[in-house]
Design an enzyme around this catalytic site. Structure first.
Site, PDB file in Angstrom:
ATOM      1  N   ALA A  85      11.954  45.794  57.070  1.00 51.51           N
ATOM      2  CA  ALA A  85      11.136  45.535  55.835  1.00 51.51           C
ATOM      3  C   ALA A  85       9.860  46.430  56.045  1.00 51.51           C
ATOM      4  O   ALA A  85       9.442  46.906  55.028  1.00 51.51           O
ATOM      5  CB  ALA A  85      11.139  44.134  55.663  1.00 51.51           C
ATOM      6  N   ARG A  86       9.110  46.296  57.145  1.00 54.09           N
ATOM      7  CA  ARG A  86       7.561  46.667  57.125  1.00 54.09           C
ATOM      8  C   ARG A  86       7.542  48.191  57.110  1.00 54.09           C
ATOM      9  O   ARG A  86       6.417  48.755  57.065  1.00 54.09           O
ATOM     10  CB  ARG A  86       6.786  46.187  58.194  1.00 54.09           C
ATOM     11  CG  ARG A  86       7.464  46.236  59.688  1.00 54.09           C
ATOM     12  CD  ARG A  86       6.839  45.632  60.551  1.00 54.09           C
ATOM     13  NE  ARG A  86       7.341  45.594  61.920  1.00 54.09           N
ATOM     14  CZ  ARG A  86       7.083  44.941  62.909  1.00 54.09           C
ATOM     15  NH1 ARG A  86       6.161  43.926  62.770  1.00 54.09           N
ATOM     16  NH2 ARG A  86       7.848  45.235  64.226  1.00 54.09           N
ATOM     17  N   GLU A  87       8.818  48.960  57.467  1.00 58.18           N
ATOM     18  CA  GLU A  87       8.484  50.358  57.489  1.00 58.18           C
ATOM     19  C   GLU A  87       8.534  50.921  56.260  1.00 58.18           C
ATOM     20  O   GLU A  87       9.330  51.609  55.624  1.00 58.18           O
ATOM     21  CB  GLU A  87       9.837  50.764  58.575  1.00 58.18           C
ATOM     22  CG  GLU A  87       9.649  50.400  59.723  1.00 58.18           C
ATOM     23  CD  GLU A  87      10.970  50.214  60.639  1.00 58.18           C
ATOM     24  OE1 GLU A  87      11.904  51.031  60.211  1.00 58.18           O
ATOM     25  OE2 GLU A  87      10.754  49.688  61.772  1.00 58.18           O
TER      26      GLU A  87
ATOM     27  N   ASN B  31      19.097  46.177  62.216  1.00 56.93           N
ATOM     28  CA  ASN B  31      19.491  47.104  63.073  1.00 56.93           C
ATOM     29  C   ASN B  31      19.671  46.758  64.637  1.00 56.93           C
ATOM     30  O   ASN B  31      19.942  47.585  65.401  1.00 56.93           O
ATOM     31  CB  ASN B  31      18.564  48.233  63.044  1.00 56.93           C
ATOM     32  CG  ASN B  31      18.814  49.469  63.499  1.00 56.93           C
ATOM     33  OD1 ASN B  31      19.826  49.983  62.937  1.00 56.93           O
ATOM     34  ND2 ASN B  31      18.117  50.324  64.349  1.00 56.93           N
ATOM     35  N   ARG B  32      19.972  45.294  64.459  1.00 57.71           N
ATOM     36  CA  ARG B  32      21.079  44.839  65.876  1.00 57.71           C
ATOM     37  C   ARG B  32      22.215  44.342  65.433  1.00 57.71           C
ATOM     38  O   ARG B  32      22.614  43.680  66.413  1.00 57.71           O
ATOM     39  CB  ARG B  32      19.782  43.810  66.563  1.00 57.71           C
ATOM     40  CG  ARG B  32      18.613  44.581  67.147  1.00 57.71           C
ATOM     41  CD  ARG B  32      18.523  45.393  68.261  1.00 57.71           C
ATOM     42  NE  ARG B  32      17.277  45.763  68.511  1.00 57.71           N
ATOM     43  CZ  ARG B  32      16.641  46.821  68.097  1.00 57.71           C
ATOM     44  NH1 ARG B  32      17.201  47.453  66.918  1.00 57.71           N
ATOM     45  NH2 ARG B  32      15.385  47.282  68.549  1.00 57.71           N
TER      46      ARG B  32
ATOM     47  N   HIS C  27      13.650  55.372  59.428  1.00 57.70           N
ATOM     48  CA  HIS C  27      12.645  54.346  60.157  1.00 57.70           C
ATOM     49  C   HIS C  27      11.359  54.761  60.364  1.00 57.70           C
ATOM     50  O   HIS C  27      11.133  56.133  60.186  1.00 57.70           O
ATOM     51  CB  HIS C  27      13.132  53.556  61.495  1.00 57.70           C
ATOM     52  CG  HIS C  27      14.444  52.837  61.447  1.00 57.70           C
ATOM     53  ND1 HIS C  27      14.584  51.528  61.897  1.00 57.70           N
ATOM     54  CD2 HIS C  27      15.734  53.322  61.264  1.00 57.70           C
ATOM     55  CE1 HIS C  27      15.726  51.358  61.896  1.00 57.70           C
ATOM     56  NE2 HIS C  27      16.335  52.444  61.566  1.00 57.70           N
ATOM     57  N   SER C  28      10.446  54.110  60.740  1.00 58.77           N
ATOM     58  CA  SER C  28       9.149  54.377  61.122  1.00 58.77           C
ATOM     59  C   SER C  28       8.737  53.449  62.326  1.00 58.77           C
ATOM     60  O   SER C  28       9.346  52.284  62.223  1.00 58.77           O
ATOM     61  CB  SER C  28       8.147  54.340  60.095  1.00 58.77           C
ATOM     62  OG  SER C  28       7.374  53.087  59.906  1.00 58.77           O
ATOM     63  N   TYR C  29       7.778  53.696  63.318  1.00 56.45           N
ATOM     64  CA  TYR C  29       7.099  54.937  62.987  1.00 56.45           C
ATOM     65  C   TYR C  29       7.222  55.536  64.573  1.00 56.45           C
ATOM     66  O   TYR C  29       7.473  54.576  65.479  1.00 56.45           O
ATOM     67  CB  TYR C  29       5.910  54.772  63.000  1.00 56.45           C
ATOM     68  CG  TYR C  29       4.942  53.706  63.811  1.00 56.45           C
ATOM     69  CD1 TYR C  29       3.980  54.376  64.905  1.00 56.45           C
ATOM     70  CD2 TYR C  29       5.089  52.411  63.595  1.00 56.45           C
ATOM     71  CE1 TYR C  29       3.537  53.230  65.633  1.00 56.45           C
ATOM     72  CE2 TYR C  29       4.332  51.547  64.455  1.00 56.45           C
ATOM     73  CZ  TYR C  29       3.689  52.117  65.538  1.00 56.45           C
ATOM     74  OH  TYR C  29       2.867  51.250  66.278  1.00 56.45           O
TER      75      TYR C  29
HETATM   76 ZN   LIG Z   1      12.770  50.421  62.232  1.00 55.75          ZN
END
Ligand SMILES: [Zn+2]
Length: 993
Positions: free
Chosen positions: A653-655, A734-735, A785-787
């Protein structure tokens, strides 16, 4: 850090600030006669910071002269130096502050009367006085109201202190007209420059019906950004103290010197804003003239400035137009200008925006103007207010000549096909070759390379290691006072710190791991979890826990820096102004958009390009938001069937940069189909499936509730602790994929950020992606994704675990893709598996795509920024969205091209071939050029022991930003200071009395 806003300290700060005003300053002109004299002055210049000398002007050789401002207390040093070296000099200004008051702050009668020459409408600006930045922008906004068809208000970026860098477009909205760019005020103390630019706006708008101007506006759009450096401008206006009024952020390698150039070209947000504007879709390829205004010396300068006798290929045109412009200027009041290159007329200095505009942005007419006064006038930067209008008027006549040259060129181009300009003489921009700025302190340079605001954001660290000039400290105090006044107690992450740790021992890593994996006594959020020695760990800590936590680190001898002192500020800074791209239905490609805005933009695109775009609803999130995939493909389909590529963003979410980049890639594909044959060819063979926001609930939650949310929003699950039961919501998607699910690097604790869910594919979001991809298996799978700037290859669940074609297919292509990415702006990526480069983590979507779904090319891309010393982590400022999108698209093209080479071209060849062969060996583009020895831009595969420069052990340091400052200000003699800062004022330390 927690005590910084106590009233005692504030008073002390004000005191030290004000007490400086009592010093007096003079200006000397140094006149070398011989080469030896010249070299002696150069030495003085290089060490200017150490002696508090403020050079207003530098001489280019023994025939030139130098102006230097000196404080009374350092005058003896200067006099001695000049005497010892036998250098002629003359005092040109006795008392600088007096002159400032006389010329710039005089309450003359003119201010009491309305300007007769200006029209009396509401859009009014007083060109007789130096106005505030607020006044400038107010006036420009009034112009938009007054001339809605002709004038458009633009914001090209945000400064370090959060001001918008604003300007106007004059000439209407046509996207085919040529652009004439004018900016001013990049150097704060050169006040005449922004005012001259403002006057140009006035000329163009108020006289738009004059035939001469009308003709220009029919073909040309003028973009005027009058004040590129509003932070500096406002700072220099804040006092008549010459240290403040004549402060300059300029160019030098010494971050603490007044001519500090920033770590690399465009490290300053102001310079970056100009670059991004000129390279934006809006202006790219349209800009025919670029004029940047400075003071003083009366020189009309053409490129290049970095080296003597270096000129662009079309120097003749530039020189002739410049000469003509200077003549037109002179006709107004007889003011004489010299015409030449910066290196020839002034002093060689690299990194100038004008050189960049010519060499990199390929603008035809590029000039830097040094306005009034000339060198014979002794008042330097302090141009009398009464000269403002004459200066602007005469300069306008010169600029008009350039505009006419642009017009001639447009006419000529319309008449015939344009002739290719001869190539410029080869040189690399800002490459530090001869003529570049001085490399005074290597270590400082290195540190500041990590991030430009270093001097300000980690003052303790910088002052510990780098000599510090008074000027910068003044800036610092000023900013602190401002910061204290502007404190917003309500914001969610107020005073949260981003701590960056470089673990140097196995014990440090172990300790940090225990904080990450087990319960921690502190409120911590790991942005980059601990992995191995030398790998940076990023974490945020709540303000209440910060002092305890850092003391804990110190007691364990763990090196850390406070990378962001107030997370709420960084969050504010993340969002820039959004006016630059004309926002359609709220969406803009250079800002972080809401899910609704993203979805409506996708629908708008579908409407506009119905043959290229299909929207596919692949499922719903927990909270019933749509997972919307955009299929983008070329109109042609030469083989009757196409291969495909999948790109998803926003799984975490935060990326935020990830959905923004996914949308940018879509944007580049769509536009590219019409304009770029390479892109068109790729799209005629490949269907691109783009899912910009794979975790829509989490994304909205991170926008509305908690900026640092990572997981999806699955309903809360509970788990039992020793004495209580704790319930938490969210699964790390992503897990959650079925690849060694729940075996490594994920957590079974629903409260943990890497909670893997109750089973593989337990979540509707991961299910939807799985179901769709099983039906439509692509040739390439890319998850954004980041970062940390890494291009991750499967497998990530275990160290040294690779697919069979890792070395023959996946990795060579990744290296080529990141090389193409690097070529655009020099952004470096590491290439390898996540497990090797960082940590083991199972259940990742790219691993599943490769391992289970058998997608030939599956990657996870960690976008900007890099996780080195400085950087904002997830809070990448909006101004970096476009560059990130553009550079990432370069790498996507490489991957797509490889797909065509491997999966399309053999089919074509087979169709063309008359002989029937059972199988055609796959052909790979990469083979002929893969040579890892030439790959130096890309950092090599891990596990590499990362070398990392850290500060030497700090001894004379107290906990608290201000102690070092007071130390440098030599205030230890005050009881209060020595009590508050016992270590700083320790007699063994340099700042003790
Ligand atoms: Zn990520």
């Amino acid at each position: 850090m927690t005590s910084t806003s106590s009233p005692q300290m504030l008073i002390l700060l004000f005191f030290s600030f004000i007490s400086l005003s009592s010093q007096s300053f003079s200006v000397y002109r140094l006149l070398p006669k011989t080469q030896t004299d010249f070299q002696a002055i150069q030495r003085l210049y290089k060490n200017a910071t150490d002696h508090d000398l403020n050079f207003w002007k530098t001489g280019k050789d023994k025939h030139g002269f130098w102006d230097v401002m000196v404080e009374l207390k350092n005058e003896k040093f200067l006099m001695d130096y000049l005497q010892i070296n036998d250098i002629s000099h003359v005092k040109t200004i006795e008392d600088v502050e007096k002159l400032i008051s006389k010329h710039e702050n005089n309450q003359t009668l003119s201010k009491m009367f309305p300007r007769l020459w200006d029209d009396s409408s509401s859009a009014h600006y007083d060109f007789h006085t130096y106005g505030s930045y607020q006044r400038m922008t107010d006036w420009m906004k009034q112009l938009v109201v007054k001339y809605p068809k002709m004038v458009q208000y633009i914001s090209i970026g945000k400064t370090t202190e959060g001001r918008n860098i604003d300007g106007v477009e004059i000439g209407g909205d046509s996207r085919t007209k040529k652009i004439f760019w004018i900016d001013g005020g990049i150097h704060a103390r050169e006040w005449a420059a922004p005012h001259t630019a403002l006057f140009f706006i006035h000329q163009l708008t108020s006289r738009a019906n004059e035939p001469g101007i009308k003709k220009l506006l029919e073909e040309i759009t003028f973009v005027v950004v009058p004040c590129l450096n509003p932070d500096g401008y406002e700072f220099t206006r804040s006092s008549t103290n010459p240290h403040v009024r004549l402060w300059q952020s300029g160019t030098s390698d010494d971050p603490c010197s007044e001519i500090y150039q920033g770590p690399a070209p465009f490290s300053e947000p102001e310079a970056k804003a100009v670059r991004d504007a000129l390279l934006s879709q809006r202006y790219k390829g349209r800009t025919d003239a670029y004029i940047t205004l400075h003071t003083y010396s009366q020189i009309w300068i053409h490129p290049y400035g970095h080296k003597k006798d270096a000129y662009p290929g079309d120097i003749k045109d530039l020189y002739e137009v410049g000469k003509k412009a200077a003549q037109a200027l002179k006709r107004v009041y007889g003011t004489k200008y010299v015409v030449g290159s910066g290196a020839d007329t002034l002093y060689p200095a690299s990194g100038g925006s004008e050189d960049w505009a010519k060499h990199e942005a390929k603008v035809k007419f590029v000039y830097l103007l040094e306005l009034r006064p000339d060198e014979k006038n002794w008042d330097g930067f302090i141009l009398d207010e009464k000269e403002l209008i004459p200066t602007a008027r005469e300069t306008w006549e010169g600029v008009r000549v350039v505009a006419e040259a642009v017009l001639d060129r447009i006419v000529a181009q319309k008449a015939s096909t344009p002739r290719e300009a001869p190539k410029a003489r080869g040189f690399r921009f800002g490459d530090g070759t001869e003529g570049s700025c001085f490399d005074v302190r290597h270590a400082c340079k290195r540190w500041v390379q990590e991030r430009e605001e270093l001097c300000r954001t980690v003052p303790i660290f910088m002052r510990e290691n780098c000599a510090y000039s008074f000027l910068l400290i003044l800036t610092f105090i000023y900013e602190r006072i401002q910061a204290i006044h502007n404190t917003d107690e309500n914001s969610a992450f107020h005073n949260f710190k981003l701590i960056r740790i470089n673990p140097e021992t196995e014990n440090s890593v172990k300790y940090l791991r225990s904080l990450y994996e087990d319960s921690s006594p502190y409120e911590l959020d790991f942005w980059q979890p601990p992995t191995h020695i030398g790998a940076i760990v990023d974490l945020t800590v709540a303000p209440s826990d910060a002092p305890k936590f850092v003391r804990d680190l110190e007691s364990k001898n763990i090196n850390y820096i406070v990378a962001v002192n107030d997370l709420s500020k960084a969050i504010e800074n993340e969002r820039g102004s959004d006016k630059f791209y004309n926002p359609i239905a709220g969406f803009a490609y250079d800002k972080y958009n809401s899910l609704d805005e993203i979805h409506s933009e996708m629908k708008r695109l579908k409407k506009e390009y119905p043959t290229m775009i299909t929207l596919i609803d692949i499922g719903q999130s927990h909270e019933n938001r749509t997972l919307l995939v955009m299929k983008i493909t070329g109109k042609r389909n030469p083989l009757g069937s196409k291969i495909s590529m999948w790109i998803d963003g926003g799984i975490h979410a935060r990326e935020w940069i990830s959905p923004a980049t996914a949308m940018y890639i879509a944007h580049e594909l769509i536009l590219g189909y019409e304009n770029d044959a390479t892109v068109a060819k790729l799209m005629d063979h490949i269907d691109f499936y783009i899912l910009p926001v794979m975790n829509p609930d989490g994304y909205e939650y991170s926008r509305e509730k908690n900026r640092m949310w990572r997981k999806n929003r699955s309903p809360a699950k509970c788990h039992r602790q020793t004495f209580s039961t704790v319930c938490c919501s969210g699964v790390d998607l992503n897990r959650n994929f079925d690849w060694f699910w729940a075996s490594t690097g994920s957590s079974s604790d629903p409260c943990h950020d890497t909670y893997h869910g109750s089973s593989a594919f337990s979540e509707p979001e991961s299910q939807a992606v799985r179901d769709f991809l099983e039906q439509n298996t692509p040739e390439a799978f890319i998850s954004l994704h980041s970062y940390s700037q890494m291009w991750l290859i499967p497998y990530g669940h275990r160290k040294q675990s690779y697919p069979q074609d890792y070395h023959t297919g996946l990795r060579p292509l990744a290296l080529r893709a990141t090389k193409a990415l690097y070529e655009l702006y020099g952004t470096k990526y590491q290439v390898g598996t996540g497990a090797d480069l960082m940590y083991e983590a199972s259940g990742g979507s790219h691993d599943w795509a490769k391992g289970q779904l058998k997608v030939p090319y599956a990657y996870l891309i960690e976008l900007r920024p890099k996780n080195t010393m400085m950087g904002h982590g997830f809070l990448l400022p909006e101004r970096e969205i476009v560059p990130t999108g553009l550079e990432t698209f370069e790498s996507i093209k490489v991957v797509a091209d490889e797909l065509v080479a491997q999966f399309v071209e053999p089919v074509i060849r087979a169709k063309l071939s008359t002989t029937t062969r059972p199988s055609i060996p796959p052909y790979r583009r990469g083979y002929s050029i893969i040579d890892t020895t030439t790959m130096d831009p890309v950092e090599e595969l891990a596990p590499v022991k990362k070398t990392f420069e850290t500060s030497p052990p700090v001894k004379c340091m107290d906990y608290g930003d201000y102690c070092r400052l007071w130390g440098v200000l030599q205030l230890c003699y005050r009881d209060q200071v020595s009590k508050l800062c016992p270590k700083t004022c320790d007699s063994r330390c340099s700042f003790a009395v």
